[in-house]
Design a protein around this motif. Structure first.
Motif, PDB file in Angstrom:
ATOM      1  N   LYS A 268     -14.786   8.894   6.728  1.00  0.00           N
ATOM      2  CA  LYS A 268     -15.341   9.669   7.795  1.00  0.00           C
ATOM      3  C   LYS A 268     -14.502  10.706   8.145  1.00  0.00           C
ATOM      4  N   ASP A 273     -14.718  15.547  17.068  1.00  0.00           N
ATOM      5  CA  ASP A 273     -15.657  14.669  17.916  1.00  0.00           C
ATOM      6  C   ASP A 273     -15.941  15.004  19.172  1.00  0.00           C
ATOM      7  N   ASP A 291     -10.426  12.616  14.192  1.00  0.00           N
ATOM      8  CA  ASP A 291     -11.509  11.647  13.934  1.00  0.00           C
ATOM      9  C   ASP A 291     -11.729  11.888  12.522  1.00  0.00           C
ATOM     10  N   GLU A 352     -21.815   9.433  15.711  1.00  0.00           N
ATOM     11  CA  GLU A 352     -22.002  10.319  14.401  1.00  0.00           C
ATOM     12  C   GLU A 352     -21.480  10.072  13.080  1.00  0.00           C
ATOM     13  N   THR A 378     -12.600   6.035  11.558  1.00  0.00           N
ATOM     14  CA  THR A 378     -12.375   6.037  12.878  1.00  0.00           C
ATOM     15  C   THR A 378     -13.534   5.829  13.659  1.00  0.00           C
TER      16      THR A 378
HETATM   17 ZN    ZN Z   1     -16.576   9.964  15.667  1.00  0.00          ZN
END
Ligand code: ZN
Ligand code: BES
Ligand code: ZN
Length: 510
Positions: A268, A273, A291, A352, A378
């Protein structure tokens, strides 16, 4: 920091500091343990005095600095805690404690006396590796935005002494390998620590290209136009609110053998974020620059795999986007169609990570048919609540893969804990409107419902999900509770763990 092996006794070498491990005394015996006789001699009896006064107790995190009367530098006594609870991780932490104690203190060279860190199940090879690991990780500082540094140990070595001189060859190669791994973690931290104005999705893609050039890896970057053609609606939705468009980055390491397994490692990479339209509270939002830690760990893992020439073929996937609110941002209520044509009902734009991973997982499974997939993300605050901020959450329905990762975790000292995934969690992510929903109606088992969501996009391929929300970085408050080798900011969590797992994987399929 340079780290090497030296056959001399640490106390006879001419380092600025020599570090000797000390176990906690059990019982009332206040005589100096015979193993400390050499150190006592070097200090001209100062150690025996300190011991008698109970100044040196051998407790964990205790570092005592004594100066040699002969002017040949310092002797550091580092506590190892109770002998009965001694592990390699204790050594890793102690090494970092020593290096940290010497920061800004004018000591440039450091000598560890290997014998004092070998006890019970901790072999000389485990101790030597842990000393290298802890020293290198513990010495790390993110210096990019600072104009001053206090300076610290630049060269450290583990000293064998006469008793262990026969192991010099094997220990030298083990320490060299551990040094490469630890250095990869520092490299990862340097990128993960970059703020979001600098580490945009395109910048992460550029880091991958540069790495690919240096190591001969094939790197493919899909920009927003290509993502639209490919049907990667997840990345486009999440990245839609930012002026920095999303990127899907694929790195290919061919593997060290011809018929090896193919392992996909998916990360990710949310460069910031904010939560998007479902915006986060202001407090600690700045930490959401971390993030992207999963995707950056993927870079570090590929770098380690290629440098160490691991047997399996490794495909790295970085799902990069910035999650911001704006007139073009995705919204709660939207339905997103991902690469593999599955649809997601968006109920919370702050969930997300799973939405971008949906594209990355779907893509890699479809295009590369990997034997197994590992994702690092994360992903949820729930992971931090459940397991704390020093440990990763492992969700992995496949026992072989799970056990392999747990073994690698034990060997590297990067803690993970396996969590369940049941039909109840799968039920919770079903949507009335689409195939899945990105946020559940009832707030239970957040780490596990996120995993159930991801599972939809991997299908039947053996898969492991590592939720690293807690362990990916250290903030000024949590810092004092964390081992000294973690430092402030990004930890590079997952690099040592997955690199070890890849090293341990057999060379053939099956
Ligand atoms: Zn996130
Ligand atoms: N990046 C966060 C998860 C996170 C939170 C990591 C705190 C580290 C520390 C993630 O995108 C997120 O916001 N998840 C939500 C999901 C929820 C809306 C279903 C969460 O955990 O609250
Ligand atoms: Zn979020």
């Amino acid at each position: 920091m340079k780290f090497g092996v030296d056959r001399r006794e640490a106390l006879s070498a001419s380092a600025d500091a020599a570090a000797v491990g000390v176990f906690e005394v059990e019982g009332k015996d206040d005589r100096l343990p015979p193993s400390l006789a050499l150190a006592d001699k070097a200090t001209g009896g100062l150690l025996a005095g300190a011991w008698k006064r109970r100044e040196v107790k051998g407790k964990k995190r205790e570092v005592t600095v004594l100066h040699r009367p002969d002017g040949r530098g310092r002797v550091l006594l580092v506590g190892l805690g109770a002998r009965s609870q001694f592990t390699a991780d204790v050594v890793r932490r102690a090494a970092a404690d020593v290096v940290r104690a010497l920061r800004g203190k004018g000591a440039r060279t450091l000598a560890f006396q290997l014998g004092s860190y070998v006890e019970g199940s901790v072999t000389s090879s485990m101790a030597a590796r842990a000393l290298a690991d802890g020293s290198i990780l513990g010495a790390y500082e993110f210096l990019r935005y600072r104009t001053t540094t206090e300076g610290g140990v630049e060269e450290a070595s583990v000293h064998l002494g006469e008793d262990r001189s026969s192991e010099e060859r094997s220990l030298t190669s083990e320490v060299a390998e551990q040094t490469v791994i630890a250095e990869n973690v520092l490299w990862t931290r340097d990128i993960a620590n970059l703020p979001a104005d600098t580490a945009t999705p395109e910048r992460l893609a550029e880091e991958a290209r540069v790495l690919g050039k240096a190591l001969g890896l094939k790197v493919t970057v899909f920009d927003e136009k290509q993502l639209a053609k490919m049907g990667c609606g997840g990345l486009l939705a999440v990245g839609g609110g930012s002026v920095h468009p999303p990127r899907l980055v694929i790195l290919e390491y061919p593997g060290g053998t011809r018929r090896g397994r193919t392992v996909a490692v998916v990360g990710k990479g949310i460069t910031f974020d904010s939560g998007g339209i479902s915006i986060k509270p202001a407090a600690r939002m700045s930490e959401m620059k971390f993030d992207k830690s999963g995707a950056v760990a993927v870079l570090g893992i590929l770098r380690a795999a290629a440098t160490l020439k691991v047997a399996p073929r490794v495909i790295g996937v970085m799902c990069c986007a910035e999650n911001l609110p704006s007139g073009s941002a995705y919204r709660p209520g939207d339905v997103v169609r991902t690469y593999n044509q599955k649809t997601i009902e968006i109920l919370n734009t702050d969930a997300e990570g799973r939405v971008v991973l949906a594209d990355g997982l779907g893509y890699v499974v479809d295009q590369f048919h990997p034997d197994e997939v590992i994702d690092l993300a994360t992903l949820t605050g729930a992971q931090v609540v459940a397991l704390g901020d020093d440990m990763g959450g492992l969700v992995c329905p496949d026992d072989r893969l799970a056990n392999g990762l747990l073994m690698a975790s034990a060997a590297t000292g990067e803690p993970i804990w396996r969590m369940p995934l049941t039909d109840y969690h799968r039920e919770l992510v079903k949507s009335d409107l689409a195939d899945v929903r990105n946020s559940t109606e009832i707030a239970v088992a957040g780490m596990l419902t996120a995993a159930a969501f991801l599972e939809t996009f991997v299908g039947k391929t053996p898969w492991a999900h590592l939720d690293i929300a807690g362990a990916a970085w250290v903030n000024p408050v949590t810092r004092k509770y964390q081992p000294t080798y973690q430092n402030l900011g990004a930890t590079g969590f997952g690099v040592r763990l997955v690199a070890r797992y890849l090293q341990d994987l057999g060379t053939s399929k099956g």
